[in-house]
Design an enzyme around this catalytic site. Structure first.
Site, PDB file in Angstrom:
ATOM      1  N   HIS A  66       0.826  -1.207   0.000  1.00  0.00           N
ATOM      2  CA  HIS A  66       0.000   0.000   0.000  1.00  0.00           C
ATOM      3  C   HIS A  66       0.866   1.265   0.000  1.00  0.00           C
ATOM      4  O   HIS A  66       0.615   2.222  -0.747  1.00  0.00           O
ATOM      5  CB  HIS A  66      -0.916  -0.065   1.230  1.00  0.00           C
ATOM      6  CG  HIS A  66      -1.909   1.051   1.334  1.00  0.00           C
ATOM      7  ND1 HIS A  66      -2.648   1.253   2.467  1.00  0.00           N
ATOM      8  CD2 HIS A  66      -2.288   2.037   0.474  1.00  0.00           C
ATOM      9  CE1 HIS A  66      -3.431   2.307   2.298  1.00  0.00           C
ATOM     10  NE2 HIS A  66      -3.233   2.797   1.092  1.00  0.00           N
ATOM     11  N   GLU A  69       2.266   1.709  -3.405  1.00  0.00           N
ATOM     12  CA  GLU A  69       1.251   2.224  -4.339  1.00  0.00           C
ATOM     13  C   GLU A  69       1.205   3.757  -4.246  1.00  0.00           C
ATOM     14  O   GLU A  69       1.189   4.452  -5.249  1.00  0.00           O
ATOM     15  CB  GLU A  69      -0.119   1.621  -3.997  1.00  0.00           C
ATOM     16  CG  GLU A  69      -1.268   2.169  -4.832  1.00  0.00           C
ATOM     17  CD  GLU A  69      -2.502   2.458  -3.990  1.00  0.00           C
ATOM     18  OE1 GLU A  69      -2.976   1.565  -3.286  1.00  0.00           O
ATOM     19  OE2 GLU A  69      -2.960   3.607  -4.029  1.00  0.00           O
ATOM     20  N   HIS A  70       1.201   4.287  -3.018  1.00  0.00           N
ATOM     21  CA  HIS A  70       1.208   5.747  -2.849  1.00  0.00           C
ATOM     22  C   HIS A  70       2.510   6.339  -3.378  1.00  0.00           C
ATOM     23  O   HIS A  70       2.514   7.400  -4.003  1.00  0.00           O
ATOM     24  CB  HIS A  70       1.104   6.106  -1.368  1.00  0.00           C
ATOM     25  CG  HIS A  70      -0.278   6.063  -0.827  1.00  0.00           C
ATOM     26  ND1 HIS A  70      -0.892   7.162  -0.289  1.00  0.00           N
ATOM     27  CD2 HIS A  70      -1.180   5.051  -0.733  1.00  0.00           C
ATOM     28  CE1 HIS A  70      -2.111   6.832   0.122  1.00  0.00           C
ATOM     29  NE2 HIS A  70      -2.305   5.551  -0.127  1.00  0.00           N
TER      30      HIS A  70
END
Ligand SMILES: [Zn+2]
Length: 317
Positions: A66, A69-70
């Site tokens: 996650h 992804e950012h």
């Protein structure tokens, strides 16, 4: 089945089929060297859609997939912008733009009606996933860092994903689902929280974060998707010439761990924070069982129908 390998250099056409229900011809290609699938659904829809996806398989609940992804959306060498989505949005030509982290996959999809913009954004998407800057500053900002309001105030954890997941985990339902997966699928990929459990996010180091990108963001661990009325030959040529051809060796596909399901019932009890001392009607009970795997669509659909009948409709018992 036709053999059309010669018209698409670098790719092998594995399957081609016209599907009447969606009025589309569906092609499944495989990159000859890197072995990644490219699925193309071609039709007259002007909403040209592209998605790059990678099997991002967590081995803990630090939320590394996650945070990554950012972070890739914080720019690459070719596109050294702070906010990739913000810059693309300025063009105002996209009909969809997002990135999502699932329990074993990360997707980067977008759609636009403008052919020129389609290739421009495809270039940005592929460049940021394969060649992101991933600076330590980005990791600290998007992942976690220590924060102190003033010299005499206590140290705190902060970070975009850390704060986002603190919000998500303030919902007891999120805890319940996490416990159900961990209880029913111990030792599996799905026993981990891919988005990040705030209690585990600060265990992640910058080095582990960079290593996760190197291991998972390789075309051989990816799957690429094309949809709509853009010329297929140009799309494949673009992917091959600009990106896939820069990889000289095939990589490995990340392995999803299946774990061993329990052979007797598992009981899990946990607590969560509430605003007041009144805990009336704040206790949850959840019951779960393993029924099938994700690939078994027919059985899963049947269970969804049963669940809807039993629990989700107004007439449910
Ligand atoms: Zn997020």
């Amino acid at each position: 089945m036709k053999t059309m390998t010669s018209s698409f250099p670098g790719f092998t056409l594995k399957r081609e089929e016209f599907i009447k229900e969606i009025d589309s011809t569906v092609f499944l290609f495989e990159h000859s060297l890197l072995k990644c699938p490219v699925l193309a659904i071609k039709n007259s829809d002007s909403n040209k859609t592209f998605s790059a996806a990678f099997n991002t398989v967590p081995t803990d609940s630090t939320g590394v997939a996650h945070i990554l992804e950012h972070s890739v959306l914080m720019g690459s060498e070719k596109y050294p912008v702070k906010d990739v989505f913000g810059e693309i949005n300025k063009g105002g030509l996209t009909t969809f733009l997002n990135a999502m982290t699932g329990s074993d996959i990360t997707y980067y999809p977008f759609a636009t009606r403008n052919l020129k913009e389609y290739f421009n954004i495809m270039d940005v998407y592929c460049d940021v996933v394969f060649n992101p800057l991933l600076t330590e500053k980005t990791f600290e900002q998007e992942g976690w860092h220590y924060h102190q309001e003033s010299l005499d105030s206590p140290l705190q954890y902060q970070g975009v994903v850390y704060n986002e997941m603190k919000g998500a985990f303030s919902d007891p339902i999120r805890h319940i689902f996490h416990h159900i997966f961990a209880g029913l699928l111990p030792g599996s990929t799905y026993a981990h929280e891919s988005g990040g459990d705030p209690r585990n996010i600060p265990d992640l180091s910058y080095e582990e974060f960079c290593a996760f990108h190197k291991k998972h963001y390789h075309p051989s661990n990816g799957m690429f998707f094309l949809y709509g009325d853009a010329p297929l030959e140009e799309e494949l040529e673009f992917l091959h010439d600009r990106f896939f051809s820069t990889f000289s060796d095939p990589g490995k596909r990340a392995e999803i761990k299946k774990g061993t399901p329990p052979d007797s019932p598992v009981f899990i009890e946990d607590s969560y924070g509430v605003d007041s001392t009144d805990t009336t009607e704040k206790t949850f009970l959840a019951l779960g069982t393993n029924v099938s795997t994700v690939a078994n669509r027919e059985e899963n659909t049947a269970f969804q129908i049963i669940a809807n009948i039993l629990f989700n409709s107004d007439g449910s018992p």
